[in-house]
Write an enzyme that holds these catalytic residues in place. Structure first.
Site, PDB file in Angstrom:
ATOM      1  N   ASP A  10      -7.976  -9.249 -54.588  1.00 36.73           N
ATOM      2  CA  ASP A  10      -8.647  -9.076 -53.306  1.00 36.73           C
ATOM      3  C   ASP A  10     -10.153  -9.010 -53.636  1.00 36.73           C
ATOM      4  O   ASP A  10     -10.533  -8.659 -54.758  1.00 36.73           O
ATOM      5  CB  ASP A  10      -8.155  -7.767 -52.682  1.00 36.73           C
ATOM      6  CG  ASP A  10      -8.930  -7.383 -51.451  1.00 36.73           C
ATOM      7  OD1 ASP A  10      -9.051  -8.216 -50.545  1.00 36.73           O
ATOM      8  OD2 ASP A  10      -9.431  -6.240 -51.405  1.00 36.73           O
ATOM      9  N   ASP A  12     -13.180  -7.801 -51.249  1.00 37.48           N
ATOM     10  CA  ASP A  12     -13.904  -6.628 -50.761  1.00 37.48           C
ATOM     11  C   ASP A  12     -13.124  -5.359 -51.105  1.00 37.48           C
ATOM     12  O   ASP A  12     -11.982  -5.197 -50.684  1.00 37.48           O
ATOM     13  CB  ASP A  12     -14.073  -6.777 -49.244  1.00 37.48           C
ATOM     14  CG  ASP A  12     -14.857  -5.632 -48.626  1.00 37.48           C
ATOM     15  OD1 ASP A  12     -15.594  -4.958 -49.360  1.00 37.48           O
ATOM     16  OD2 ASP A  12     -14.725  -5.421 -47.418  1.00 37.48           O
TER      17      ASP A  12
END
Ligand code: B16
Ligand code: MG
Length: 212
Positions: A10, A12
């Protein structure tokens, strides 16, 4: 034989932290229409798509907004957000994350991004990782956001690997759920780790070096 061939990160909350920029941009947009917004509400937007985030922001609004108005508001937020992203630099990539990525690559793992953000390619360029990953699956190539598994399933397809050979690294509970629904294991940091949402719940990204 080892368990995984690839790691899907991922963006952020794992590779870098754009929460504060999301907060400032949503806050300015909410203020402009007189809707209350704070950091606690901002925390609920983690890993959630832009339009779904807007729905959460508008829960406090006193009137309904049409679809066309919502699109204007989402654009307004995104323009502000992109101005803030334009000031990001490679100094916002921590030594810990960069050295962990380099070490995993050195051990022969394929490395990918699985992010809900349509701004992911821009953010990656800003922090000096524009050409780094073997695959980038993001908000531009999906129709369903996390906790739907689509973004991770597409990343595995781009790597030509079956789901079970990919380990997902996530900070959001919705992201860990997306990994599981896609048939992948999740190694979590941050909120998702504190919630015990992962198959591995880590203190920080460098703990991956003990798992892999
Ligand atoms: P955008 P991730 C997510 O990124 C963010 O956590 C979330 O707050 C944001 O709303 C979403 O991307 C969409 O971003 O408006 O740039 O398309 O954690 O999945 O990397
Ligand atoms: Mg995240």
């Amino acid at each position: 034989m080892r368990e995984f061939d690839a790691v899907i990160f991922d963006l952020d909350g794992v590779i870098c932290y754009t929460d504060e920029y999301h907060y400032q941009a949503w806050k300015a947009m909410a203020d402009s229409i007189g809707v209350y917004f704070d950091r606690e509400i901002n925390n609920r937007l983690r890993g959630v798509s832009r339009m779904a985030s807007l729905e959460i922001v508008l829960e406090r609004a006193e009137r309904k907004f049409s679809q066309a108005e919502k699109e204007v508001l989402a654009d307004q937020k995104n323009e502000l957000y992109k101005k803030l992203l334009a000031n990001m630099s490679p100094s916002e990539l921590s030594d810990e994350v960069k050295s962990t990525l380099d070490e995993l690559r050195g051990r022969g793992y394929l490395l990918a991004i699985g992010s809900s953000s349509k701004n992911a390619p821009f953010i990656l360029r800003q922090i000096g990782l524009g050409d780094y990953f073997d695959a980038v699956s993001d908000g531009n190539n999906i129709t369903h956001s996390k906790p739907d598994p689509e973004v991770f399933v597409k990343a595995a397809e781009m790597l030509s690997l079956p789901a079970e050979r990919c380990l997902v690294v996530e900070d959001a509970v919705s992201g860990a759920e997306a990994a599981h629904r896609g048939g992948m294991q999740a190694a979590c940091v941050g909120d998702a780790s504190r919630a015990g949402a992962g198959d591995y719940n880590m203190k920080s990204v460098k703990d991956l070096l003990e798992i892999l």
